[in-house]
Design a protein around this motif. Structure first.
Motif, short mmCIF file in Angstrom:
data_model
loop_
_atom_site.label_atom_id
_atom_site.label_comp_id
_atom_site.label_asym_id
_atom_site.label_seq_id
_atom_site.Cartn_x
_atom_site.Cartn_y
_atom_site.Cartn_z
N ASN A 246 0.73 -1.25 0.04
CA ASN A 246 -0.04 0.08 0.43
C ASN A 246 0.75 1.58 -0.01
O ASN A 246 1.69 1.70 0.83
N TYR A 247 0.96 1.83 -1.43
CA TYR A 247 1.64 3.12 -1.39
C TYR A 247 0.94 4.48 -0.61
O TYR A 247 0.35 5.41 -1.16
N THR A 248 1.70 4.20 0.51
CA THR A 248 1.28 5.28 1.54
C THR A 248 1.98 7.07 1.39
O THR A 248 2.82 6.96 1.04
N GLN A 249 1.48 7.98 1.66
CA GLN A 249 2.29 9.59 0.81
C GLN A 249 2.46 9.42 -0.10
O GLN A 249 3.66 9.54 -0.34
N TRP A 250 2.21 8.65 -1.62
CA TRP A 250 2.46 8.83 -2.93
C TRP A 250 2.54 9.96 -3.34
O TRP A 250 2.00 10.95 -3.09
N ASN A 251 3.10 10.37 -4.49
CA ASN A 251 3.51 11.15 -5.14
C ASN A 251 3.85 11.37 -6.56
O ASN A 251 4.51 10.18 -6.67
N LEU A 252 3.74 11.80 -7.45
CA LEU A 252 4.15 12.06 -8.99
C LEU A 252 4.91 13.12 -8.47
O LEU A 252 4.18 14.76 -8.83
N VAL A 253 5.98 13.23 -10.16
CA VAL A 253 6.61 14.28 -10.40
C VAL A 253 6.15 14.37 -11.81
O VAL A 253 6.96 13.14 -12.39
N VAL A 254 5.65 15.06 -13.12
CA VAL A 254 5.44 15.19 -13.92
C VAL A 254 6.49 16.26 -14.70
O VAL A 254 6.61 17.66 -13.98
N GLN A 255 7.05 16.13 -15.81
CA GLN A 255 7.57 18.05 -16.99
C GLN A 255 6.93 17.54 -17.53
O GLN A 255 6.57 16.86 -18.81
N HIS A 256 6.22 18.82 -18.44
CA HIS A 256 5.85 19.15 -18.99
C HIS A 256 5.64 20.34 -19.61
O HIS A 256 5.51 21.43 -18.11
N PRO A 257 5.87 21.37 -20.79
CA PRO A 257 5.98 22.06 -20.44
C PRO A 257 4.72 23.44 -20.49
O PRO A 257 4.80 24.31 -20.72
N ILE B 173 12.42 28.76 -15.56
CA ILE B 173 11.61 27.51 -16.34
C ILE B 173 10.36 26.94 -15.60
O ILE B 173 11.00 25.97 -14.75
N ASN B 174 9.12 27.39 -15.37
CA ASN B 174 7.97 26.36 -14.57
C ASN B 174 7.42 25.80 -15.17
O ASN B 174 6.43 25.21 -16.10
N ASP B 175 8.14 24.18 -15.68
CA ASP B 175 7.75 22.86 -16.57
C ASP B 175 7.58 22.00 -15.85
O ASP B 175 7.26 20.69 -16.29
N THR B 176 7.52 22.22 -14.46
CA THR B 176 8.06 20.38 -13.72
C THR B 176 6.76 20.76 -12.44
O THR B 176 6.82 21.84 -11.87
N ALA B 177 6.28 19.60 -12.71
CA ALA B 177 5.03 19.76 -11.04
C ALA B 177 4.72 18.26 -10.56
O ALA B 177 5.29 17.16 -10.73
N MET B 178 4.66 18.64 -8.91
CA MET B 178 3.99 17.74 -8.16
C MET B 178 3.23 17.53 -7.30
O MET B 178 2.38 18.44 -7.71
N PRO C 291 4.36 14.44 -21.41
CA PRO C 291 5.09 14.66 -20.64
C PRO C 291 6.89 13.92 -21.40
O PRO C 291 6.46 13.31 -22.04
N ARG C 292 7.18 14.91 -20.78
CA ARG C 292 8.42 14.78 -21.26
C ARG C 292 9.34 13.99 -20.08
O ARG C 292 10.61 13.01 -20.31
N ARG C 293 8.55 13.55 -19.37
CA ARG C 293 9.50 12.13 -17.86
C ARG C 293 8.30 12.64 -16.75
O ARG C 293 7.64 13.57 -16.03
#
Length: 455
Positions: free
Chosen positions: A325-336, A358-363, A405-407
């Motif tokens: 069970n993934y607790t406190q999971w998070n995702l980081v996405v890079q998109h322009p 450059i603001n292209d990465t979100a958590m 997304p790029r990454r």
């Protein structure tokens, strides 16, 4: 002549195939030893601070604090394990807020027996609910540390240790060596302990400042290459303008072992309950569902709708791991286009700017008590949300896979992306052709020039 043109054509097609094979291999290049440096979190690390607070008859009392300064990589259950090797013949008389996993051989002591006599002790955090007389401030979290962005208040953990046979002055004390940190498995490499300026502490009334008698720091950095031999997640893609659903690459996290039954779980098996552990138990070793990609986690990015001034994306995270069970999971996405994110539904969001301007990465991470737990494989083993972006006329396009997304990172690990040439393209995307007419014409002209020169 015909044979020569046939040879040139075969060579051209082979070269084209080789180039796409090279692109495919480069998509896995992130899983090398250089991953210890994370370009999206260049300053992320775990710092262990060792503060000597008082001297005793044969040693000292110290408070050891573990700070997680990583923006999106956290330590989940069963928690951290900290180890080191003493420089002299030190022993641990007592501990609060933590404990060693083994006592070791204390037969040389009579009467007062130390808590641990091992040359290389291993310390774990105490569990929540520990009696108050065994606690200190900021302890007893079961070894779980949140990432710095998600919750800095719970990104640290402390324990107190009383050390004997260690020296009683700054000149006679020796710092421990060979620090190791497991969280809960391998992946972290710790540098040597460095004596630094003593820590300062402000009293509750903020009218007095005290300081440690001696302080040293240890810095540990993470490498995905050291943490596991195979990736832990993959990405699949789809869009409203193309019927093609691009799956995770074949064997992205390993291939099914047909010679070893039970290496993965068939969800349609009649006795699945006897194979899968009871609900709620976390195990470091993954037990994944049988899939073509064999990844514990899959992230699906779907370009859902197109409006006049906006466009919408649906993100789904699916857990194929029956052991976790993934607790406190998070995702980081890079998109322009993250600079123009307008609204996000049912996920938390914070902009990361590893490249400053450059603001292209979100958590992204779950809402507490709602979807911050990604349950183990099964009907409830997924979370999803939608993102609404405003179109930037200067950069927006659906062509050439721009909407994808790029990454993508899941829990700090780089996910395997599909090869670039498999992305869903617009129906009239002529650039999706493997060989352009111009390239073919250039090759034919070069062949003719060679023949004329040869003649």
């Amino acid at each position: 002549m015909a044979n020569l043109f046939s040879f040139i054509a075969r060579s051209f097609f082979n070269l084209s195939s080789f180039s796409f094979l090279l692109l495919f291999l480069l998509s896995f290049s992130s899983f090398t030893a250089t991953e210890a440096y994370d370009p999206l979190d260049p300053n992320g690390n775990i710092t262990i601070k060792w503060d000597i607070m008082s001297w005793t008859a044969d040693g000292y009392v110290a408070v050891v604090t573990i700070f997680n300064f990583q923006q999106y990589r956290h330590i989940q259950a069963p928690g951290w394990t900290l180890g080191w090797k003493w420089s002299k013949k030190e022993v641990i008389w007592s501990m609060m807020g933590g404990q060693t996993t083994e006592q070791g051989d204390c037969s040389r002591f009579k009467g007062n027996i130390p808590h641990c006599c091992k040359k290389d002790p291993t310390v774990v955090d105490l569990l929540p609910g520990t009696p108050y007389n065994q606690q200190i401030a900021n302890c007893c979290k079961g070894g779980v540390l949140n990432s710095w962005v998600q919750d800095p208040a719970t990104a640290g953990s402390s324990f107190q240790v009383s050390v004997g046979q260690a020296g009683t002055t700054n000149k006679t004390v020796r710092v421990p060596k060979n620090f190791t940190l497991k969280a809960p498995g391998p992946g972290y490499t710790c540098g040597p302990a460095k004596i630094v300026k003593p820590s300062r502490f402000v009293t509750a009334d903020k009218r007095r400042v005290t300081q440690a008698l001696m302080t040293w720091n240890v810095t540990c950095t993470y490498s995905q290459f050291l943490a596991q031999k195979t990736p832990t997640c993959c990405v699949s893609l789809s869009s409203f303008y193309n019927e093609t659903i691009v799956p995770c690459p074949q064997c992205a996290c390993g291939c099914q072992n047909t010679s070893q039954p039970g290496s993965c779980v068939d969800p349609k098996a009649p006795h699945i309950a006897s194979v899968v552990p009871s609900t709620g138990k976390n195990n470091y070793a993954p037990l994944v569902q049988c899939t073509s990609h064999m990844c514990p986690v899959r992230v699906h990015w779907h370009v859902k709708q197109n409006y006049k001034e906006y466009w919408r994306v649906k993100v789904t995270i699916t857990n194929f791991n029956y052991n976790m069970n993934y607790t406190q999971w998070n995702l980081v996405v890079q998109h322009p286009n993250f600079d123009n994110l307008t609204q996000i539904f049912s996920f938390n969001y914070k902009s990361l700017t590893p490249y400053t301007a450059i603001n292209d990465t979100a958590m992204l991470w779950g809402v507490k008590f709602y979807n911050d737990l990604l349950s183990q494989a099964g009907q409830l083993g997924n979370v999803q949300s939608e993102l609404l972006f405003r179109k930037d006329k200067a950069t927006f396009t659906f062509e050439k896979g721009w909407a994808f997304p790029r990454r993508i990172y899941f829990n700090g690990d780089n996910c395997v992306m599909p090869p670039p040439d498999t992305y869903p393209w617009l129906p009239n995307g002529s650039s999706h052709q493997l060989i352009s007419t111009l390239s073919l014409l250039t090759t034919l002209l070069a062949a003719m020039a060679f023949l004329l020169g040869y003649a």
